[in-house]
Every structure is written in C-alpha cells, then in structure tokens.
Write a protein that holds these residues in place. Structure first.
Motif, PDB file in Angstrom:
ATOM      1  N   LEU A  93       0.836  -1.203   0.000  1.00  0.00           N
ATOM      2  CA  LEU A  93       0.000   0.000   0.000  1.00  0.00           C
ATOM      3  C   LEU A  93       0.871   1.253   0.000  1.00  0.00           C
ATOM      4  O   LEU A  93       1.743   1.414   0.850  1.00  0.00           O
ATOM      5  N   ASP A  94       0.603   2.145  -0.961  1.00  0.00           N
ATOM      6  CA  ASP A  94       1.358   3.399  -1.022  1.00  0.00           C
ATOM      7  C   ASP A  94       0.481   4.607  -0.722  1.00  0.00           C
ATOM      8  O   ASP A  94       0.919   5.752  -0.889  1.00  0.00           O
ATOM      9  N   ASN A  95      -0.754   4.370  -0.270  1.00  0.00           N
ATOM     10  CA  ASN A  95      -1.666   5.481   0.011  1.00  0.00           C
ATOM     11  C   ASN A  95      -1.972   5.613   1.498  1.00  0.00           C
ATOM     12  O   ASN A  95      -2.999   6.176   1.878  1.00  0.00           O
ATOM     13  N   ILE A  96      -1.089   5.092   2.344  1.00  0.00           N
ATOM     14  CA  ILE A  96      -1.296   5.213   3.781  1.00  0.00           C
ATOM     15  C   ILE A  96       0.014   5.611   4.454  1.00  0.00           C
ATOM     16  O   ILE A  96       1.089   5.116   4.090  1.00  0.00           O
ATOM     17  N   VAL A  97      -0.096   6.532   5.400  1.00  0.00           N
ATOM     18  CA  VAL A  97       1.040   6.995   6.189  1.00  0.00           C
ATOM     19  C   VAL A  97       0.722   6.748   7.651  1.00  0.00           C
ATOM     20  O   VAL A  97      -0.342   7.138   8.136  1.00  0.00           O
ATOM     21  N   PHE A  98       1.634   6.070   8.362  1.00  0.00           N
ATOM     22  CA  PHE A  98       1.481   5.855   9.793  1.00  0.00           C
ATOM     23  C   PHE A  98       2.431   6.785  10.539  1.00  0.00           C
ATOM     24  O   PHE A  98       3.597   6.926  10.162  1.00  0.00           O
ATOM     25  N   ARG A  99       1.927   7.403  11.579  1.00  0.00           N
ATOM     26  CA  ARG A  99       2.729   8.330  12.360  1.00  0.00           C
ATOM     27  C   ARG A  99       2.678   7.949  13.832  1.00  0.00           C
ATOM     28  O   ARG A  99       1.590   7.795  14.403  1.00  0.00           O
ATOM     29  N   GLU A 100       3.854   7.772  14.416  1.00  0.00           N
ATOM     30  CA  GLU A 100       3.929   7.568  15.856  1.00  0.00           C
ATOM     31  C   GLU A 100       4.018   8.945  16.513  1.00  0.00           C
ATOM     32  O   GLU A 100       5.049   9.629  16.427  1.00  0.00           O
ATOM     33  N   ALA A 101       2.934   9.381  17.135  1.00  0.00           N
ATOM     34  CA  ALA A 101       2.890  10.714  17.743  1.00  0.00           C
ATOM     35  C   ALA A 101       1.688  10.801  18.651  1.00  0.00           C
ATOM     36  O   ALA A 101       0.683  10.094  18.457  1.00  0.00           O
ATOM     37  N   ASP A 102       1.780  11.675  19.657  1.00  0.00           N
ATOM     38  CA  ASP A 102       0.575  11.948  20.438  1.00  0.00           C
ATOM     39  C   ASP A 102      -0.156  13.119  19.790  1.00  0.00           C
ATOM     40  O   ASP A 102       0.344  13.771  18.860  1.00  0.00           O
ATOM     41  N   PHE A 103      -1.350  13.400  20.270  1.00  0.00           N
ATOM     42  CA  PHE A 103      -2.204  14.375  19.599  1.00  0.00           C
ATOM     43  C   PHE A 103      -1.607  15.780  19.633  1.00  0.00           C
ATOM     44  O   PHE A 103      -1.707  16.528  18.657  1.00  0.00           O
ATOM     45  N   ALA A 104      -0.972  16.140  20.743  1.00  0.00           N
ATOM     46  CA  ALA A 104      -0.399  17.481  20.854  1.00  0.00           C
ATOM     47  C   ALA A 104       0.700  17.700  19.816  1.00  0.00           C
ATOM     48  O   ALA A 104       0.849  18.805  19.279  1.00  0.00           O
ATOM     49  N   GLU A 105       1.477  16.662  19.527  1.00  0.00           N
ATOM     50  CA  GLU A 105       2.551  16.784  18.534  1.00  0.00           C
ATOM     51  C   GLU A 105       1.995  17.065  17.137  1.00  0.00           C
ATOM     52  O   GLU A 105       2.645  17.729  16.319  1.00  0.00           O
ATOM     53  N   LEU A 106       0.807  16.552  16.846  1.00  0.00           N
ATOM     54  CA  LEU A 106       0.238  16.690  15.511  1.00  0.00           C
ATOM     55  C   LEU A 106      -0.373  18.065  15.263  1.00  0.00           C
ATOM     56  O   LEU A 106      -0.483  18.496  14.115  1.00  0.00           O
ATOM     57  N   VAL A 107      -0.779  18.754  16.346  1.00  0.00           N
ATOM     58  CA  VAL A 107      -1.503  20.015  16.184  1.00  0.00           C
ATOM     59  C   VAL A 107      -0.696  21.027  15.389  1.00  0.00           C
ATOM     60  O   VAL A 107      -1.219  21.696  14.482  1.00  0.00           O
ATOM     61  N   ASP A 108       0.578  21.190  15.702  1.00  0.00           N
ATOM     62  CA  ASP A 108       1.416  22.201  15.050  1.00  0.00           C
ATOM     63  C   ASP A 108       2.318  21.628  13.958  1.00  0.00           C
ATOM     64  O   ASP A 108       3.232  22.308  13.487  1.00  0.00           O
ATOM     65  N   ASP A 109       2.053  20.393  13.561  1.00  0.00           N
ATOM     66  CA  ASP A 109       2.861  19.737  12.534  1.00  0.00           C
ATOM     67  C   ASP A 109       2.336  20.137  11.153  1.00  0.00           C
ATOM     68  O   ASP A 109       1.249  19.729  10.736  1.00  0.00           O
ATOM     69  N   ALA A 110       3.115  20.947  10.449  1.00  0.00           N
ATOM     70  CA  ALA A 110       2.670  21.464   9.152  1.00  0.00           C
ATOM     71  C   ALA A 110       2.540  20.377   8.097  1.00  0.00           C
ATOM     72  O   ALA A 110       1.897  20.584   7.061  1.00  0.00           O
ATOM     73  N   SER A 111       3.142  19.204   8.331  1.00  0.00           N
ATOM     74  CA  SER A 111       3.062  18.128   7.339  1.00  0.00           C
ATOM     75  C   SER A 111       1.732  17.379   7.397  1.00  0.00           C
ATOM     76  O   SER A 111       1.421  16.602   6.489  1.00  0.00           O
ATOM     77  N   VAL A 112       0.964  17.612   8.452  1.00  0.00           N
ATOM     78  CA  VAL A 112      -0.347  16.959   8.560  1.00  0.00           C
ATOM     79  C   VAL A 112      -1.303  17.633   7.587  1.00  0.00           C
ATOM     80  O   VAL A 112      -1.513  18.849   7.656  1.00  0.00           O
TER      81      VAL A 112
END
Length: 510
Positions: A93-112
């Motif tokens: 599968l090339d259409n899925i990305v898994f990220r090890e992170a908690d929710f706070a880390e994702l809030v300011d992550d511009a790559s999301v």
C-alpha cells in the motif's frame, strides 16, 4: 511499567479490530440517512485520518479498499505503529502513512494535511482533558469545511453504576505501578468479586454493575485492560461531549449506528411522544440516552452542512448501491433492541433481502424488482437502515473503478491470509465492493489460500497445518485421530463452499 503512556496502558498491545462504521461509505450513508450529502459514498478521492488508530487494521483496510483515498493514521504506541506498517508494506500500500505521535505533537505539525474525514474510535473516553483539547484543536485546524468526524465513547447513564467500581480498579493498579497490566487486571477483577461476596452495599445500589462486569469478562484480556485500567477514563453525557466539540465548529449530524435512526425499534409510542416535545437537539439526544440507558455512542459530527431537499435526498437514495454482507439463509428477522426482542415483518423484509442476494444493486434497481404493494418509501428506507445497522447489508461503492479497487484488496488479502498460519489475530479481509472489511475466520483464510494455489486436497493440508501448529481437535472430551480431524475439516470446508464463498464472491473477495 512504562511511564510515557500518560496513564494509558502501554505494556499490553491493543486488539487487532476492525470498525465497520468508520468506513467512508458507511459514514456517508449515515449522513444521507439524515438528509445530508457528505464525502465518502461515491468512490471519490478523499483524505482520511484515523486518530488513535491502535493496531491500524481499520486504517489499513480503508486504504486497501479505497486506493484513491489518502489515509493518515496516528497512534502514540510504537508497537502498534510498527505492526501496522509491517502489514501495509506487505500489502504494497502506497496510500497510507502511519505516524507515531501523540495528539499534541500533531496540532502544530505542518506536514499533517487537511482531511475530509477524521475518525476517533475508542479514544475520547480513554484520554485526559489536555489530550482531548489537542484533538479538538487538530480537528479545528485540519478538518475541511463540510468534512465529517466520527467519534465513539463510553456514555452516561449506562456507565453510571460501573464508574465507581472502575475507579477503584484504577486506584488499585496505581498503588502498585510495577505490576503488569495483565496482573493488575486479574487483581482488579478479584477485588470486584470479593466485594460482591462480602455483601458490599454498592452491588445492591447498582445491580447493573455486576451484570455489566460479567459481560466485560467475556472480552479479550488485552481489550479489557485498556477498557478498565486506563487512568483518565471518563464516560460522557452526549451534551457534554457535543459542547467540547463546538470549539472545532462541529455540529451533531447523527449516529453512525443506523438502527439508531429508526425510532420505532428503540422507543415506545409514549417515549416517542416525549421526544417529539423536546425541540432542543442536545436535550433530545441526552433524553434518548436516559430512556435507553445507553452505554456506548458512535456519533457523527460535521463541520458545516446544508440539508438536501427531499427530492435530492430521494434521488441520492435511489442511486445508492448496497450489498448483502451476510449469507441470506443466516439472516434472522429478529434482534435484540432496547424494547426487547424486536421481530421484523417477513413479508416486508424478506423481499428486500432476496433482491440483494444475487448481487450488489442500487436502491432504484431493488424498487424495480419489488412488488408494488411491498413497501412504502419510509418503510423501505427504514428497512435499509435496520439491515445496515444489524450488519446484514452495507453501502457499496459505485461499480466504476471496482477493478482498480480489487487489485488493491487482493494484495492486502494475500498479505493477511499469508499470516493465517502464524496468527489468528487478523480476522478481516478487505472488500472492493464495500470499501471496508468483512470478518473471515483463520480456517477460511487458509482454505482460500489453498484454493488460490490449486491445492488438490485442502482438507489434508489444513489438518497437517493444525497439527504442526500444535492445534488439537476434540469431541466429547476425546482427542480426535488424524483421519477424524481431516474429516471434520472437510465438513467445515463444505460449509464454507456452500455459504461463505458465495458471500465473498458477492463482496469481490474471491
């Protein structure tokens, strides 16, 4: 015990489970049942997010069965993410990305990226207030206007009696942090039993707590540890949860469980009259939970929506395609509902079931096949909701691009069945017809693999695999011989050929 879990269980991995109601086509259909056009039901390109994805099985199935959907799945547990990536890589599968992170880390992550759908299954009740605020902030920033949020959570008043006992269990674990979650779970359940044996007044005040605890004991230990021992667990009233989500500009759309949409299944005439007098949607929905004693909710919220006109909604219903997801002969026209055992009218439901038995159909095609006097429009759409809610029917994606979806699901299903010799945890295969998954037991998976390879005697092969894996077969307390095991497996294979294979064929899996 690790201390990076913020009170969440991390020494025991979560179960490999699939949540059918968070599939894009299911969420889109639930919105349609409320008269709203929403993304996900037409096979269109989507951006989909699974927050707190656990072992990632649902996210991976969504990616496999919807290859033009970009899936982003995040979980803070590295064990979960490592396993999920391994399965996705095996499926190519090339259409899925898994990220090890908690929710706070994702809030300011511009790559999301921005998302059409954000799903949170079994997350919101099991995290603290700071993590919930991070989720709301993430939704506010990353959900597209018109997008959907699916959120499931433990609800009040169904947990009102059990909550004090559960808190005691968490305190017991907290007093001995060096103890594993498995050992802590055993101790917590033992304490609950001793309280009952000692005649604790608590059980007389809340007799439902004992019933609820016995039901929970039947669940896998890896699930139960996460359910009962997480420090920051909270059961929400609907109004309280809806209020938290207003900061993300979300509005309640409806339940993801389609049977909830049919009031006559859930409420008496007097109860329906009471609800009809409650115009405020928050009060109305909370009152519904009070009447039912609801323990768990599966809610859909939207970031802005405009209801369709009745004619536009009817046209969309008629164009919607559905597929039977249970063998026709296995469908019972009765099920347990809040009002007790609910009996469906055979003369109304059986023709609908029979129409879908041969192949996926649009509702317009079903209407053309039904006798004119069978069902009115409201009864027909209620029947579809009930059959979908009970897991016998599912929304189907358009026939166009099904061949593309099938290539992707075949690769995923091959990766799953290849592991059936080693583990019984992966019990779902992906369907290019529904865009979701279907439960398939390990024996059936192994048989399908043997069929694909052209094995002349699959019963003998499966018997030898069972023996090699240390499995044993017994009858009336007696261990069966090798020939008896082979005969038993041959009988099971015949049943699979008779009912399961046609079903999997209808779902585009074989």
């Amino acid at each position: 015990m690790a201390d990076w879990g913020s009170g969440y269980i991390v020494d025991t991995a979560y179960v490999h489970d699939f949540c059918r109601v968070q599939v894009p086509a299911m969420l889109s259909f639930a919105a349609l049942a409320k008269g709203v056009a929403a993304p996900g039901g037409r096979g269109e390109a989507l951006s989909y997010c699974d927050l707190g994805c656990g072992q990632g099985l649902t996210a991976t199935i969504v990616a496999a069965a919807n290859p033009n959907t970009k899936v982003f799945a995040a979980d803070f547990n590295p064990t979960h993410i490592a396993g999920a990536r391994s399965l996705a890589d095996a499926a190519g599968l090339d259409n899925i990305v898994f990220r090890e992170a908690d929710f706070a880390e994702l809030v300011d992550d511009a790559s999301v990226p921005e998302f059409d759908i954000i799903a949170l299954h079994g997350v919101y009740s099991w995290i603290g207030a700071d993590h919930r605020k991070a989720i709301v902030a993430l939704i506010r920033r990353r959900l597209k206007p018109g997008g959907l949020v699916y959120v499931s959570y433990d609800a009040m008043p169904g947990w009102a009696g059990m909550a004090p006992l559960r808190r005691l269990m968490v305190q017991l674990q907290g007093a001995q942090p060096q103890v594993s979650s498995k050992r802590a779970l055993d101790q917590a359940l033992a304490l609950a039993d001793r309280l009952k044996e000692a005649g604790a007044h608590f059980y007389r005040m809340y007799p439902q707590a004992a019933v609820q605890l016995e039901r929970l004991r039947k669940l896998p230990a890896s699930y139960l540890a996460h359910e009962l021992l997480t420090r920051d667990w909270q059961a929400f009233t609907f109004a309280d949860l809806a209020q938290e989500l207003t900061a993300a500009k979300l509005t309640y759309l409806g339940s993801a469980h389609l049977t909830d949409h049919v009031d006559r299944v859930n409420f008496t005439d007097a109860q329906q009259a009471l609800l009809a007098d409650l115009a405020d949607p928050l009060i109305n929905e909370t009152t519904r939970d009070m009447i039912i004693g609801r323990q768990f909710r599966r809610d859909i919220f939207a970031k802005g929506f405009a209801p369709m006109t009745p004619m536009a909604a009817r046209d969309r219903w008629l164009a919607s395609r559905f597929v039977l997801t249970s063998p026709r002969d296995d469908i019972e026209l009765a099920f347990d509902a809040p009002l007790g055992r609910f009996q469906l009218r055979s003369e109304l439901y059986q023709p609908v079931i029979d129409a879908f038995a041969a192949a996926p159909l649009t509702l317009r095609e079903v209407v053309e096949r039904l006798p004119e006097t069978t069902l009115g429009w409201a009864s027909l759409t209620d029947a579809i909701k009930v059959l979908v809610g009970q897991g016998h029917l599912a929304p189907a994606l358009p026939l166009e691009d099904e061949a593309v979806r099938q290539r992707s699901t075949q690769a995923f299903n091959a990766a799953v069945t290849a592991r059936a010799k080693e583990t019984t945890e992966l019990r779902y295969l992906a369907s290019p017809v529904t865009g979701g998954g279907i439960r398939v037991d390990p024996l059936t998976q192994l048989y399908m693999q043997a069929r694909r390879k052209g094995i002349a005697d699959p019963a003998a092969l499966l018997a030898s695999l069972a023996a090699f894996g240390g499995g044993s077969f017994e009858k009336d307390g007696r261990k069966l011989s090798a020939d008896e095991v082979r005969a038993q497996i041959a009988t099971k294979i015949a049943a699979i050929d008779d009912s399961v294979v046609p079903l999997l064929g209808r779902l585009g899996i074989v």
